[in-house]
Design a protein around this motif. Structure first.
Motif, mmCIF file in Angstrom:
data_model
loop_
_atom_site.group_PDB
_atom_site.id
_atom_site.type_symbol
_atom_site.label_atom_id
_atom_site.label_comp_id
_atom_site.label_asym_id
_atom_site.label_seq_id
_atom_site.Cartn_x
_atom_site.Cartn_y
_atom_site.Cartn_z
ATOM 1 N N GLN A 100 0.814 -1.370 0.037
ATOM 2 C CA GLN A 100 0.031 0.076 0.152
ATOM 3 C C GLN A 100 0.983 1.409 -0.071
ATOM 4 O O GLN A 100 0.362 2.365 -0.298
ATOM 5 C CB GLN A 100 -0.772 0.023 1.171
ATOM 6 C CG GLN A 100 -1.949 -0.871 1.288
ATOM 7 C CD GLN A 100 -3.052 -0.903 2.292
ATOM 8 O OE1 GLN A 100 -3.172 0.094 3.012
ATOM 9 N NE2 GLN A 100 -3.634 -2.138 2.914
ATOM 10 N N MET A 101 2.124 1.319 0.196
ATOM 11 C CA MET A 101 2.845 2.269 0.336
ATOM 12 C C MET A 101 3.548 2.629 -1.046
ATOM 13 O O MET A 101 4.231 3.529 -1.261
ATOM 14 C CB MET A 101 4.049 2.162 1.315
ATOM 15 C CG MET A 101 3.550 1.839 2.859
ATOM 16 S SD MET A 101 2.715 3.175 3.310
ATOM 17 C CE MET A 101 3.832 4.637 3.351
ATOM 18 N N GLU A 102 3.178 1.860 -2.051
ATOM 19 C CA GLU A 102 3.666 1.956 -3.321
ATOM 20 C C GLU A 102 3.154 3.507 -3.733
ATOM 21 O O GLU A 102 2.002 3.698 -3.467
ATOM 22 C CB GLU A 102 3.268 0.833 -4.453
ATOM 23 C CG GLU A 102 4.107 -0.322 -4.134
ATOM 24 C CD GLU A 102 5.355 -0.570 -4.584
ATOM 25 O OE1 GLU A 102 5.530 0.342 -5.622
ATOM 26 O OE2 GLU A 102 6.389 -1.341 -4.277
ATOM 27 N N GLU A 103 3.608 4.155 -4.555
ATOM 28 C CA GLU A 103 3.022 5.441 -4.693
ATOM 29 C C GLU A 103 1.903 5.672 -5.803
ATOM 30 O O GLU A 103 0.921 6.286 -5.356
ATOM 31 C CB GLU A 103 4.046 6.427 -5.644
ATOM 32 C CG GLU A 103 5.474 6.907 -4.863
ATOM 33 C CD GLU A 103 5.079 7.770 -3.615
ATOM 34 O OE1 GLU A 103 3.979 8.615 -4.009
ATOM 35 O OE2 GLU A 103 5.579 7.754 -2.589
ATOM 36 N N GLN A 104 1.686 4.656 -6.731
ATOM 37 C CA GLN A 104 0.551 4.633 -7.381
ATOM 38 C C GLN A 104 -0.676 4.066 -6.611
ATOM 39 O O GLN A 104 -1.916 4.677 -6.406
ATOM 40 C CB GLN A 104 0.541 3.710 -8.644
ATOM 41 C CG GLN A 104 1.444 4.276 -9.581
ATOM 42 C CD GLN A 104 1.436 3.101 -10.826
ATOM 43 O OE1 GLN A 104 1.742 1.955 -10.577
ATOM 44 N NE2 GLN A 104 1.157 3.540 -12.192
ATOM 45 N N ILE A 105 -0.674 3.278 -5.520
ATOM 46 C CA ILE A 105 -1.384 2.773 -4.530
ATOM 47 C C ILE A 105 -1.858 3.833 -3.713
ATOM 48 O O ILE A 105 -2.973 3.960 -3.270
ATOM 49 C CB ILE A 105 -1.043 1.458 -4.107
ATOM 50 C CG1 ILE A 105 -0.878 0.114 -5.294
ATOM 51 C CG2 ILE A 105 -2.165 1.028 -2.728
ATOM 52 C CD1 ILE A 105 -0.659 -1.068 -4.504
#
Length: 227
Positions: A94-99
């Protein structure tokens, strides 16, 4: 018949129904996500199944596939699909930028902050444009929210909610006047108001409580039970 031949004989939905925890169908489910994108269809059950399999096979998780699933879930609002999907996604993913961006967009939609939503969406067009029909789905959701909130909606409020102005907005309003029961009304200073169809949310008096809507003979049957 080999396993590959057996799987080919079933649809993805059938594979999910037969054995949703079979890691051998993971690739099929990923392909199915891409098929949903290209064909503008949607299967929440299949997508949830894939996210659950990712929990058991974290090394096989595809972030681009997860992003597509979440975008499709946003397009399903007001259904709670986005939250259902997010619950199955590990915190580090969830820490991925897109997410993270999609989570912000979801919050804006849930709180009806449409101007902020469209501003943020414009900054992330490359992510969202991967899924055809996204803009139209969100516009439909915005109109749904307005219909629950307003009896009469000023033209600027509609323009902000659906991110359309000028001639495009004129055509949009004309379409809904012709097909959705909207009525154009002139407001003060020649401003336009759209009168929306009556429903139990924008006209609370249409909403009857249980007792008011219950036949008298049913009420009389309850009294002996309560006594």
């Amino acid at each position: 018949m080999g396993r590959e031949q057996q799987q080919a004989a079933y649809t993805v939905e059938q594979l999910v129904a037969v054995n949703p925890y079979n890691p051998d169908i993971l690739t099929d489910l990923e392909n199915y996500v891409n098929e949903q994108v290209s064909s503008q269809t949607y299967s929440l059950d299949a997508n949830l199944c894939l996210l659950r399999l990712y929990q058991f096979e974290p090394g096989r998780m595809s972030v681009p596939i997860v992003v597509r699933i979440l975008i499709k879930a946003l397009m399903a609002m007001p259904a709670p699909d986005f939250s259902l999907c997010l619950f199955l996604i590990p915190e580090q993913v969830q820490m991925e930028e897109q997410i993270k961006t999609l989570i912000v967009l979801s919050h804006y939609l849930e709180t009806a902050r449409f101007r902020q939503f469209w501003e943020e969406a414009a900054k992330n067009r490359s992510t969202l444009e991967v899924v055809p029909g996204f803009e139209q789905a969100i516009q439909a959701y915005a109109i749904h929210v307005l219909s629950l909130t307003y009896q009469k909606v000023p033209r600027p409020v509609i323009a902000e909610a659906i991110n359309i102005e000028g001639l495009s907005l004129d055509k949009f309003l004309e379409y809904h006047v012709a097909n959705s029961g909207w009525v154009l009304e002139k407001g003060h200073s020649r401003s336009q108001l759209m009168v929306l169809p009556r429903n139990e949310f924008n006209h609370p008096e249409l909403k009857k409580n249980t007792v008011d809507g219950m036949p008298f003979e049913h009420v009389t049957r309850i009294f002996p039970i309560l006594s």
